[in-house]
Scaffold this motif. Sequence first.
Motif: not given
Length: 111
Positions: A36-40, A64-69, A83-85, A92-101
């Motif tokens: 299945a294709v992953a969605t936001a 947490r994914w941010t869907p692009d436009g 390339t999705s953000a 504690a919901f503290v941002p710790q960096g982007p995931p690595v695909v």
Amino acid sequence: MSGSLLDASAVIGCPHGGRAAPATTPTGGLRIAGAAVATATAAYVVAGCPHIVDGVPSPCVSVRWTPDGSGITADGAPVLLDTSAAQCLSAAFVPQGPPVVQAAQRKVTVR
């Protein structure tokens, strides 16, 4: 915008070496080679993150994914591209960096 579609077989990690995976198996109708294709809308959880801040464990636990436009959707939800953000988050919901695909599927280009 361009990128590779993510599906249930994509290998995604946090920036500290933890492994991210969908919290539930995607069941959408759009599939690539049977996956299945992953969605936001998918919730991703992280396991095995060894991140420590000032001597205190602060592992990544979710993505947490941010869907692009791009306007590309599957089952009414924006698809995820490599390339999705996104941000890996602590409990504690503290941002710790982007995931690595590390692995993705077919290339998509939107103009």
